[in-house]
Design an enzyme around this catalytic site. Structure first.
Site, short mmCIF file in Angstrom:
data_model
loop_
_atom_site.label_atom_id
_atom_site.label_comp_id
_atom_site.label_asym_id
_atom_site.label_seq_id
_atom_site.Cartn_x
_atom_site.Cartn_y
_atom_site.Cartn_z
N HIS A 224 -12.39 1.32 -3.43
CA HIS A 224 -11.77 1.77 -4.69
C HIS A 224 -12.03 3.27 -4.85
CE1 HIS A 224 -10.20 1.70 -8.66
NE2 HIS A 224 -11.12 1.04 -9.30
N HIS A 264 -2.82 0.53 -0.13
CA HIS A 264 -3.00 0.30 -1.58
C HIS A 264 -2.56 -1.12 -1.89
CE1 HIS A 264 -2.66 0.89 -5.93
NE2 HIS A 264 -3.44 1.93 -5.76
N ASP A 319 -6.46 9.02 -3.10
CA ASP A 319 -7.71 9.58 -2.55
C ASP A 319 -7.47 10.43 -1.31
OD1 ASP A 319 -8.96 6.48 -3.53
OD2 ASP A 319 -9.57 8.38 -4.39
C1 SDX Z 1 -7.85 3.42 -5.32
O1 SDX Z 1 -5.84 -0.55 -7.46
C2 SDX Z 1 -5.65 0.79 -7.80
O2 SDX Z 1 -4.80 1.13 -8.54
C3 SDX Z 1 -6.69 1.70 -7.18
C4 SDX Z 1 -6.47 3.20 -7.39
C5 SDX Z 1 -6.61 3.60 -8.87
O3 SDX Z 1 -6.05 4.62 -9.26
O4 SDX Z 1 -7.42 2.92 -9.58
O5 SDX Z 1 -5.19 3.57 -6.90
C6 SDX Z 1 -7.52 4.01 -6.65
O6 SDX Z 1 -8.77 2.61 -5.23
C7 SDX Z 1 -7.00 3.74 -4.13
C8 SDX Z 1 -7.43 2.96 -2.83
C9 SDX Z 1 -8.65 3.63 -2.25
N1 SDX Z 1 -9.18 2.85 -1.11
C10 SDX Z 1 -8.96 3.26 0.18
O7 SDX Z 1 -8.28 4.23 0.47
C11 SDX Z 1 -9.68 2.41 1.23
C12 SDX Z 1 -8.72 2.16 2.41
N2 SDX Z 1 -7.65 1.26 1.97
C13 SDX Z 1 -7.91 -0.09 1.98
O8 SDX Z 1 -9.04 -0.66 2.47
C14 SDX Z 1 -6.85 -1.03 1.40
O9 SDX Z 1 -5.62 -0.49 1.62
C15 SDX Z 1 -7.05 -1.35 -0.05
C16 SDX Z 1 -8.41 -1.94 -0.28
C17 SDX Z 1 -6.90 -0.13 -0.89
C18 SDX Z 1 -5.98 -2.35 -0.47
O10 SDX Z 1 -6.27 -3.44 0.23
P1 SDX Z 1 -5.50 -4.85 0.14
O11 SDX Z 1 -4.37 -4.83 -0.80
O12 SDX Z 1 -6.54 -5.88 -0.04
O13 SDX Z 1 -4.84 -4.89 1.58
P2 SDX Z 1 -5.55 -5.35 2.88
O14 SDX Z 1 -6.93 -4.78 2.99
O15 SDX Z 1 -5.41 -6.82 2.98
O16 SDX Z 1 -4.65 -4.63 3.99
C19 SDX Z 1 -3.30 -5.10 4.19
C20 SDX Z 1 -2.93 -4.64 5.57
C21 SDX Z 1 -3.99 -5.06 6.59
O17 SDX Z 1 -3.29 -5.29 7.79
P3 SDX Z 1 -3.39 -6.78 8.43
O18 SDX Z 1 -4.88 -7.03 8.63
O19 SDX Z 1 -2.77 -7.70 7.37
O20 SDX Z 1 -2.61 -6.66 9.71
O21 SDX Z 1 -2.90 -3.21 5.61
C22 SDX Z 1 -3.87 -2.77 6.59
C23 SDX Z 1 -4.87 -3.88 6.77
O22 SDX Z 1 -5.45 -3.82 8.06
N3 SDX Z 1 -4.53 -1.60 6.02
C24 SDX Z 1 -4.88 -0.52 6.72
C25 SDX Z 1 -5.47 0.33 5.76
N4 SDX Z 1 -5.47 -0.25 4.54
C26 SDX Z 1 -4.89 -1.45 4.72
N5 SDX Z 1 -4.76 -0.21 8.02
C27 SDX Z 1 -5.22 1.00 8.40
N6 SDX Z 1 -5.83 1.89 7.57
C28 SDX Z 1 -5.96 1.58 6.24
N7 SDX Z 1 -6.55 2.46 5.41
#
Ligand code: SDX
Length: 382
Positions: A224, A264, A319
Protein backbone atom coordinates in the site's frame (compact mmCIF):
# COMPACT_ATOMS: atom_id res chain seq x y z
CA UNK A 1 -25.60 -14.48 5.11
CA UNK A 2 -24.18 -13.76 1.62
CA UNK A 3 -22.36 -16.92 0.53
CA UNK A 4 -19.90 -15.87 -2.22
CA UNK A 5 -16.54 -15.36 -0.53
CA UNK A 6 -14.47 -12.48 -1.97
CA UNK A 7 -10.89 -12.70 -0.68
CA UNK A 8 -9.55 -9.24 0.07
CA UNK A 9 -13.12 -7.90 -0.38
CA UNK A 10 -12.16 -7.59 -4.08
CA UNK A 11 -14.94 -5.79 -5.97
CA UNK A 12 -17.28 -5.79 -2.95
CA UNK A 13 -19.46 -2.71 -2.39
CA UNK A 14 -19.73 -1.90 1.33
CA UNK A 15 -20.88 1.74 1.34
CA UNK A 16 -22.06 4.68 -0.72
CA UNK A 17 -19.84 7.76 -0.75
CA UNK A 18 -19.82 11.23 -2.26
CA UNK A 19 -16.13 11.78 -1.60
CA UNK A 20 -14.17 10.28 -4.47
CA UNK A 21 -14.64 7.99 -7.40
CA UNK A 22 -12.12 5.97 -9.40
CA UNK A 23 -12.71 4.79 -12.97
CA UNK A 24 -10.16 1.98 -13.16
CA UNK A 25 -10.71 1.35 -16.87
CA UNK A 26 -10.51 4.97 -18.01
CA UNK A 27 -7.89 6.02 -15.44
CA UNK A 28 -10.01 8.80 -13.98
CA UNK A 29 -10.20 10.07 -10.37
CA UNK A 30 -12.62 12.71 -9.06
CA UNK A 31 -13.03 14.26 -5.60
CA UNK A 32 -16.69 15.29 -5.10
CA UNK A 33 -17.11 15.64 -8.87
CA UNK A 34 -13.91 17.58 -9.58
CA UNK A 35 -11.29 15.95 -11.84
CA UNK A 36 -8.04 15.34 -9.96
CA UNK A 37 -6.15 17.08 -12.78
CA UNK A 38 -8.18 20.28 -12.26
CA UNK A 39 -7.75 20.20 -8.48
CA UNK A 40 -4.02 19.49 -8.75
CA UNK A 41 -3.48 22.43 -11.09
CA UNK A 42 -6.07 24.90 -9.84
CA UNK A 43 -6.44 24.47 -6.07
CA UNK A 44 -4.23 24.03 -3.01
CA UNK A 45 -4.27 21.29 -0.39
CA UNK A 46 -6.27 23.36 2.11
CA UNK A 47 -9.00 23.96 -0.49
CA UNK A 48 -9.14 20.23 -1.27
CA UNK A 49 -9.27 19.34 2.43
CA UNK A 50 -12.16 21.76 2.85
CA UNK A 51 -13.89 20.25 -0.21
CA UNK A 52 -13.58 16.72 1.19
CA UNK A 53 -14.72 17.66 4.70
CA UNK A 54 -17.42 20.23 3.89
CA UNK A 55 -18.71 19.18 0.49
CA UNK A 56 -17.87 22.29 -1.53
CA UNK A 57 -14.79 24.31 -2.50
CA UNK A 58 -14.40 27.22 -0.05
CA UNK A 59 -14.85 30.85 -1.06
CA UNK A 60 -12.12 33.29 0.01
CA UNK A 61 -13.63 33.97 3.45
CA UNK A 62 -14.22 30.27 4.15
CA UNK A 63 -10.66 29.40 3.05
CA UNK A 64 -9.16 32.17 5.18
CA UNK A 65 -11.05 30.99 8.27
CA UNK A 66 -10.24 27.32 7.58
CA UNK A 67 -6.55 28.02 7.01
CA UNK A 68 -6.41 30.14 10.17
CA UNK A 69 -8.02 27.29 12.16
CA UNK A 70 -5.30 24.94 10.90
CA UNK A 71 -2.55 27.49 11.64
CA UNK A 72 -3.83 27.76 15.21
CA UNK A 73 -3.33 24.02 15.70
CA UNK A 74 0.10 23.53 14.11
CA UNK A 75 2.13 23.65 17.33
CA UNK A 76 2.67 20.35 19.15
CA UNK A 77 3.15 19.89 22.89
CA UNK A 78 6.52 19.57 24.62
CA UNK A 79 5.55 15.96 25.41
CA UNK A 80 5.13 15.18 21.72
CA UNK A 81 8.47 16.83 20.90
CA UNK A 82 10.22 14.93 23.70
CA UNK A 83 8.75 11.66 22.41
CA UNK A 84 9.80 12.44 18.83
CA UNK A 85 13.33 13.08 20.13
CA UNK A 86 13.38 9.82 22.06
CA UNK A 87 12.09 7.85 19.07
CA UNK A 88 14.63 9.52 16.77
CA UNK A 89 17.44 8.61 19.18
CA UNK A 90 16.10 5.03 19.22
CA UNK A 91 16.23 5.06 15.37
CA UNK A 92 12.50 4.27 15.20
CA UNK A 93 10.90 4.07 11.74
CA UNK A 94 9.17 7.34 10.79
CA UNK A 95 5.77 5.65 10.24
CA UNK A 96 5.94 4.20 13.77
CA UNK A 97 6.94 7.62 15.12
CA UNK A 98 3.99 9.18 13.27
CA UNK A 99 1.57 6.56 14.64
CA UNK A 100 2.85 7.36 18.14
CA UNK A 101 2.60 11.12 17.60
CA UNK A 102 -1.07 10.90 16.55
CA UNK A 103 -1.84 8.77 19.60
CA UNK A 104 -0.14 11.41 21.72
CA UNK A 105 -2.18 14.22 20.14
CA UNK A 106 -5.24 12.55 21.67
CA UNK A 107 -3.51 12.28 25.05
CA UNK A 108 -2.48 15.93 25.07
CA UNK A 109 -5.61 17.38 23.46
CA UNK A 110 -9.12 17.51 24.91
CA UNK A 111 -12.32 16.17 23.35
CA UNK A 112 -11.34 12.53 22.71
CA UNK A 113 -14.43 11.61 24.74
CA UNK A 114 -16.64 13.84 22.60
CA UNK A 115 -19.80 12.24 21.22
CA UNK A 116 -18.87 10.91 17.72
CA UNK A 117 -22.27 12.20 16.62
CA UNK A 118 -20.94 15.70 17.41
CA UNK A 119 -19.71 16.51 13.90
CA UNK A 120 -18.16 19.82 14.93
CA UNK A 121 -16.06 18.14 17.66
CA UNK A 122 -14.82 15.50 15.22
CA UNK A 123 -13.97 18.23 12.70
CA UNK A 124 -12.06 20.14 15.40
CA UNK A 125 -10.08 17.00 16.25
CA UNK A 126 -9.59 16.33 12.53
CA UNK A 127 -8.12 19.81 12.04
CA UNK A 128 -5.81 19.27 15.02
CA UNK A 129 -4.52 15.97 13.65
CA UNK A 130 -4.03 17.32 10.11
CA UNK A 131 -2.30 20.49 11.33
CA UNK A 132 -0.02 18.74 13.82
CA UNK A 133 1.21 15.82 11.69
CA UNK A 134 3.60 17.98 9.59
CA UNK A 135 5.04 19.62 12.72
CA UNK A 136 5.59 16.33 14.57
CA UNK A 137 7.03 14.61 11.50
CA UNK A 138 9.43 17.48 10.72
CA UNK A 139 10.54 17.59 14.36
CA UNK A 140 11.25 13.83 14.29
CA UNK A 141 13.41 14.30 11.19
CA UNK A 142 15.27 17.31 12.68
CA UNK A 143 16.08 15.27 15.78
CA UNK A 144 17.32 12.45 13.53
CA UNK A 145 19.90 14.76 11.93
CA UNK A 146 20.89 16.22 15.29
CA UNK A 147 19.09 19.52 14.79
CA UNK A 148 16.48 21.25 16.91
CA UNK A 149 12.92 21.40 15.54
CA UNK A 150 11.88 24.50 13.56
CA UNK A 151 8.65 26.22 14.65
CA UNK A 152 5.90 26.50 12.02
CA UNK A 153 6.20 29.62 9.83
CA UNK A 154 3.13 31.86 10.36
CA UNK A 155 2.86 32.84 6.69
CA UNK A 156 3.24 29.47 4.97
CA UNK A 157 0.53 26.98 3.99
CA UNK A 158 0.55 23.39 5.22
CA UNK A 159 2.66 22.01 2.33
CA UNK A 160 5.32 24.76 2.24
CA UNK A 161 5.46 24.81 6.04
CA UNK A 162 6.36 21.13 6.15
CA UNK A 163 9.31 21.69 3.81
CA UNK A 164 10.31 24.77 5.85
CA UNK A 165 10.15 22.88 9.18
CA UNK A 166 12.05 19.96 7.60
CA UNK A 167 14.94 22.00 6.18
CA UNK A 168 14.89 25.26 8.14
CA UNK A 169 14.65 27.18 4.86
CA UNK A 170 11.62 28.51 3.02
CA UNK A 171 11.08 26.33 -0.08
CA UNK A 172 11.24 27.93 -3.52
CA UNK A 173 7.97 28.28 -5.45
CA UNK A 174 8.55 25.16 -7.57
CA UNK A 175 9.19 22.94 -4.53
CA UNK A 176 6.26 24.42 -2.57
CA UNK A 177 3.84 24.05 -5.48
CA UNK A 178 5.05 20.54 -6.35
CA UNK A 179 4.72 19.33 -2.78
CA UNK A 180 1.29 20.94 -2.39
CA UNK A 181 0.21 19.16 -5.58
CA UNK A 182 1.52 15.84 -4.21
CA UNK A 183 -0.59 16.32 -1.07
CA UNK A 184 -3.67 16.96 -3.23
CA UNK A 185 -3.02 13.82 -5.28
CA UNK A 186 -2.71 11.62 -2.18
CA UNK A 187 -5.63 13.08 -0.20
CA UNK A 188 -8.33 10.54 -1.03
CA UNK A 189 -8.84 7.42 -3.12
CA UNK A 190 -12.06 5.57 -2.35
CA UNK A 191 -11.99 2.62 0.02
CA UNK A 192 -8.30 1.71 -0.15
CA UNK A 193 -6.96 -0.49 2.64
CA UNK A 194 -6.03 2.35 5.02
CA UNK A 195 -9.24 4.31 4.47
CA UNK A 196 -11.31 1.18 5.03
CA UNK A 197 -9.31 0.50 8.21
CA UNK A 198 -10.17 3.97 9.51
CA UNK A 199 -13.82 3.42 8.58
CA UNK A 200 -13.97 0.10 10.44
CA UNK A 201 -12.61 1.81 13.55
CA UNK A 202 -14.97 4.77 13.09
CA UNK A 203 -17.94 2.40 12.62
CA UNK A 204 -17.53 1.26 16.24
CA UNK A 205 -17.97 4.95 17.20
CA UNK A 206 -14.36 5.07 18.41
CA UNK A 207 -12.66 8.51 18.39
CA UNK A 208 -11.04 9.98 15.27
CA UNK A 209 -7.51 9.73 16.73
CA UNK A 210 -7.94 5.94 16.93
CA UNK A 211 -9.25 5.86 13.35
CA UNK A 212 -6.28 7.85 12.00
CA UNK A 213 -3.78 5.81 14.02
CA UNK A 214 -5.27 2.65 12.49
CA UNK A 215 -5.05 4.16 9.01
CA UNK A 216 -1.35 4.89 9.54
CA UNK A 217 -0.74 1.28 10.47
CA UNK A 218 -2.49 -0.01 7.34
CA UNK A 219 -0.78 2.48 5.03
CA UNK A 220 2.70 1.50 6.25
CA UNK A 221 2.65 -1.85 4.40
CA UNK A 222 4.70 -2.30 1.17
CA UNK A 223 1.60 -3.36 -0.79
CA UNK A 224 0.00 0.00 0.00
CA UNK A 225 1.67 3.23 1.03
CA UNK A 226 5.11 1.74 1.54
CA UNK A 227 5.61 1.25 -2.22
CA UNK A 228 6.84 4.82 -2.88
CA UNK A 229 9.91 4.22 -0.74
CA UNK A 230 10.45 0.82 -2.40
CA UNK A 231 10.45 2.47 -5.84
CA UNK A 232 13.28 4.78 -4.75
CA UNK A 233 15.21 1.78 -3.37
CA UNK A 234 14.93 0.19 -6.83
CA UNK A 235 16.25 3.40 -8.46
CA UNK A 236 19.20 3.40 -6.04
CA UNK A 237 19.90 -0.25 -6.92
CA UNK A 238 19.92 0.65 -10.60
CA UNK A 239 22.20 3.64 -9.96
CA UNK A 240 24.71 1.54 -8.01
CA UNK A 241 24.59 -1.42 -10.41
CA UNK A 242 27.33 -2.12 -12.94
CA UNK A 243 24.57 -2.93 -15.40
CA UNK A 244 23.08 -0.34 -17.70
CA UNK A 245 19.70 0.65 -16.28
CA UNK A 246 17.85 -1.14 -19.08
CA UNK A 247 19.87 -4.34 -18.51
CA UNK A 248 19.13 -4.04 -14.79
CA UNK A 249 15.35 -3.99 -15.32
CA UNK A 250 15.57 -6.89 -17.81
CA UNK A 251 17.49 -8.95 -15.24
CA UNK A 252 15.11 -8.02 -12.40
CA UNK A 253 12.07 -9.13 -14.39
CA UNK A 254 13.84 -12.33 -15.45
CA UNK A 255 14.40 -13.02 -11.72
CA UNK A 256 10.64 -12.63 -11.26
CA UNK A 257 10.87 -9.45 -9.15
CA UNK A 258 7.64 -7.55 -8.67
CA UNK A 259 8.29 -3.89 -9.47
CA UNK A 260 6.91 -1.56 -6.77
CA UNK A 261 4.78 1.29 -8.08
CA UNK A 262 3.23 -0.99 -10.75
CA UNK A 263 -0.14 -2.62 -10.51
CA UNK A 264 -3.30 -1.66 -8.66
CA UNK A 265 -6.41 -3.32 -7.31
CA UNK A 266 -8.70 -0.88 -9.14
CA UNK A 267 -6.76 0.76 -11.98
CA UNK A 268 -6.27 -1.39 -15.07
CA UNK A 269 -4.49 1.52 -16.78
CA UNK A 270 -1.94 4.17 -15.74
CA UNK A 271 -3.01 5.94 -12.56
CA UNK A 272 -3.95 9.56 -13.41
CA UNK A 273 -1.97 10.67 -10.36
CA UNK A 274 1.13 8.98 -11.80
CA UNK A 275 0.68 11.03 -15.00
CA UNK A 276 0.71 14.31 -13.04
CA UNK A 277 3.66 13.28 -10.85
CA UNK A 278 5.55 12.18 -13.97
CA UNK A 279 5.20 15.69 -15.39
CA UNK A 280 6.53 17.19 -12.15
CA UNK A 281 9.38 14.70 -11.98
CA UNK A 282 10.36 15.59 -15.55
CA UNK A 283 10.26 19.33 -14.78
CA UNK A 284 12.44 18.84 -11.70
CA UNK A 285 14.83 16.62 -13.70
CA UNK A 286 15.20 19.30 -16.40
CA UNK A 287 16.60 21.66 -13.77
CA UNK A 288 18.49 19.09 -11.74
CA UNK A 289 19.69 15.48 -11.71
CA UNK A 290 17.83 13.60 -14.43
CA UNK A 291 19.03 10.08 -13.47
CA UNK A 292 15.97 9.22 -11.35
CA UNK A 293 13.44 10.35 -13.94
CA UNK A 294 15.38 8.51 -16.66
CA UNK A 295 15.53 5.26 -14.67
CA UNK A 296 11.80 5.49 -13.87
CA UNK A 297 10.73 6.10 -17.46
CA UNK A 298 13.05 3.32 -18.66
CA UNK A 299 11.38 0.85 -16.28
CA UNK A 300 7.94 1.96 -17.46
CA UNK A 301 8.97 1.76 -21.11
CA UNK A 302 10.44 -1.76 -20.68
CA UNK A 303 7.45 -3.12 -18.72
CA UNK A 304 5.11 -1.56 -21.27
CA UNK A 305 6.83 -2.29 -24.59
CA UNK A 306 8.72 -5.53 -23.80
CA UNK A 307 6.54 -7.14 -21.16
CA UNK A 308 3.17 -5.70 -22.19
CA UNK A 309 2.09 -5.34 -18.55
CA UNK A 310 -0.48 -2.62 -19.25
CA UNK A 311 -2.27 -5.04 -21.57
CA UNK A 312 -2.58 -7.27 -18.51
CA UNK A 313 -3.94 -4.35 -16.52
CA UNK A 314 -0.67 -3.70 -14.71
CA UNK A 315 0.45 -0.09 -15.07
CA UNK A 316 2.17 2.65 -13.03
CA UNK A 317 0.31 3.71 -9.88
CA UNK A 318 0.67 6.85 -7.77
CA UNK A 319 3.82 5.53 -6.07
CA UNK A 320 5.78 5.04 -9.28
CA UNK A 321 6.78 8.67 -9.86
CA UNK A 322 6.30 10.10 -6.37
CA UNK A 323 9.67 8.68 -5.29
CA UNK A 324 11.69 10.59 -7.88
CA UNK A 325 9.69 13.78 -7.16
CA UNK A 326 10.29 13.65 -3.41
CA UNK A 327 13.94 12.69 -3.87
CA UNK A 328 14.52 15.70 -6.10
CA UNK A 329 12.88 17.86 -3.42
CA UNK A 330 15.53 16.60 -0.98
CA UNK A 331 13.09 14.63 1.20
CA UNK A 332 14.63 11.58 3.02
CA UNK A 333 13.26 8.40 1.42
CA UNK A 334 11.83 6.89 4.61
CA UNK A 335 9.67 10.01 4.94
CA UNK A 336 7.79 9.27 1.69
CA UNK A 337 5.16 7.02 3.27
CA UNK A 338 4.69 9.35 6.26
CA UNK A 339 4.07 12.14 3.71
CA UNK A 340 1.45 9.91 2.08
CA UNK A 341 -0.14 9.59 5.56
CA UNK A 342 0.12 13.38 6.11
CA UNK A 343 -2.09 13.89 3.08
CA UNK A 344 -4.34 10.83 3.38
CA UNK A 345 -5.27 11.64 6.99
CA UNK A 346 -7.60 14.21 5.41
CA UNK A 347 -9.28 11.46 3.38
CA UNK A 348 -9.49 9.07 6.33
CA UNK A 349 -11.17 11.76 8.44
CA UNK A 350 -13.58 12.60 5.59
CA UNK A 351 -14.65 8.96 5.19
CA UNK A 352 -15.10 8.45 8.94
CA UNK A 353 -17.23 11.61 9.17
CA UNK A 354 -19.32 10.55 6.16
CA UNK A 355 -19.77 6.94 7.34
CA UNK A 356 -20.56 7.84 10.96
CA UNK A 357 -23.26 10.21 9.68
CA UNK A 358 -25.26 7.13 8.63
CA UNK A 359 -23.37 4.56 10.63
CA UNK A 360 -23.60 0.77 10.58
CA UNK A 361 -21.02 -1.27 12.50
CA UNK A 362 -18.71 -2.93 9.96
CA UNK A 363 -18.69 -6.61 10.84
CA UNK A 364 -18.24 -9.13 7.96
CA UNK A 365 -18.38 -12.94 8.32
CA UNK A 366 -15.97 -15.79 7.55
CA UNK A 367 -16.92 -19.25 6.30
CA UNK A 368 -15.83 -21.66 9.06
CA UNK A 369 -13.70 -24.49 7.66
CA UNK A 370 -12.28 -25.77 10.94
CA UNK A 371 -13.11 -29.06 12.76
CA UNK A 372 -16.42 -29.70 14.54
CA UNK A 373 -17.47 -31.65 17.70
CA UNK A 374 -13.98 -31.89 19.22
CA UNK A 375 -13.87 -33.72 22.57
CA UNK A 376 -11.76 -32.00 25.23
CA UNK A 377 -9.00 -34.30 26.56
CA UNK A 378 -7.82 -33.21 30.02
CA UNK A 379 -4.30 -31.69 30.05
CA UNK A 380 -2.74 -34.58 31.99
CA UNK A 381 -3.92 -37.01 29.29
CA UNK A 382 -2.80 -34.99 26.22
C1 SDX B 1 -1.44 2.29 -3.35
O1 SDX B 1 -6.11 0.72 -3.20
C2 SDX B 1 -5.66 2.01 -3.47
O2 SDX B 1 -6.37 2.84 -3.90
C3 SDX B 1 -4.21 2.20 -3.07
C4 SDX B 1 -3.59 3.55 -3.46
C5 SDX B 1 -4.24 4.72 -2.70
O3 SDX B 1 -4.19 5.84 -3.19
O4 SDX B 1 -4.67 4.47 -1.53
O5 SDX B 1 -3.72 3.75 -4.86
C6 SDX B 1 -2.12 3.59 -3.10
O6 SDX B 1 -1.38 1.45 -2.45
C7 SDX B 1 -0.92 1.96 -4.71
C8 SDX B 1 -0.33 0.51 -4.82
C9 SDX B 1 1.05 0.51 -4.22
N1 SDX B 1 1.61 -0.86 -4.17
C10 SDX B 1 2.55 -1.27 -5.06
O7 SDX B 1 2.95 -0.57 -5.98
C11 SDX B 1 3.10 -2.67 -4.80
C12 SDX B 1 3.23 -3.43 -6.14
N2 SDX B 1 1.88 -3.71 -6.64
C13 SDX B 1 1.24 -4.83 -6.16
O8 SDX B 1 1.80 -5.74 -5.33
C14 SDX B 1 -0.21 -5.07 -6.59
O9 SDX B 1 -0.38 -4.58 -7.85
C15 SDX B 1 -1.22 -4.49 -5.64
C16 SDX B 1 -1.02 -5.02 -4.26
C17 SDX B 1 -1.13 -3.01 -5.61
C18 SDX B 1 -2.62 -4.87 -6.14
O10 SDX B 1 -2.65 -6.19 -6.02
P1 SDX B 1 -3.91 -7.14 -6.35
O11 SDX B 1 -5.07 -6.39 -6.85
O12 SDX B 1 -4.09 -8.00 -5.17
O13 SDX B 1 -3.35 -7.92 -7.60
P2 SDX B 1 -2.41 -9.16 -7.55
O14 SDX B 1 -1.32 -8.99 -6.54
O15 SDX B 1 -3.27 -10.36 -7.42
O16 SDX B 1 -1.75 -9.11 -8.99
C19 SDX B 1 -2.58 -9.39 -10.14
C20 SDX B 1 -1.61 -9.79 -11.22
C21 SDX B 1 -0.66 -10.88 -10.74
O17 SDX B 1 -0.38 -11.67 -11.88
P3 SDX B 1 -0.78 -13.24 -11.80
O18 SDX B 1 -0.05 -13.79 -10.59
O19 SDX B 1 -2.30 -13.25 -11.63
O20 SDX B 1 -0.29 -13.79 -13.12
O21 SDX B 1 -0.77 -8.68 -11.56
C22 SDX B 1 0.60 -9.05 -11.31
C23 SDX B 1 0.58 -10.19 -10.32
O22 SDX B 1 1.73 -11.00 -10.47
N3 SDX B 1 1.24 -7.90 -10.70
C24 SDX B 1 2.49 -7.51 -10.96
C25 SDX B 1 2.67 -6.35 -10.17
N4 SDX B 1 1.55 -6.09 -9.46
C26 SDX B 1 0.68 -7.06 -9.79
N5 SDX B 1 3.44 -8.01 -11.76
C27 SDX B 1 4.62 -7.35 -11.81
N6 SDX B 1 4.91 -6.25 -11.07
C28 SDX B 1 3.95 -5.73 -10.24
N7 SDX B 1 4.22 -4.63 -9.51
Amino acid sequence: MVDDLRKGLEGVLVAESELSSIDGDEGRLIYRGYAIEDLARGANYEEVLYLLWHGHLPDEDELEAFTASLDDEQAVSEDVLATMERLADAEERPMAALRTAVSMFSATEPETDADPADLEATLRMGRRITAKIPTALAAFERYRIGEEPVDPHPDLGLAANFLYMLTGEEPDDVAAETFDQALILHADHGLNASTFTSMVIGSTMADIYSAVTGGIGALSGPLHGGANQDVMEVLFEIDESDLDHREWIEQAIEEGRRIPGFGHRVYNVKDPRARILQERSEELAENGDDRWYTYTTTIEQYLTEEKGLPEKGIAPNVDFYSGSVYYQLGIPIDMYTPIFAMSRAGGWIAHVLEYQDDNRLIRPRARYTGPQDQELVPLEER
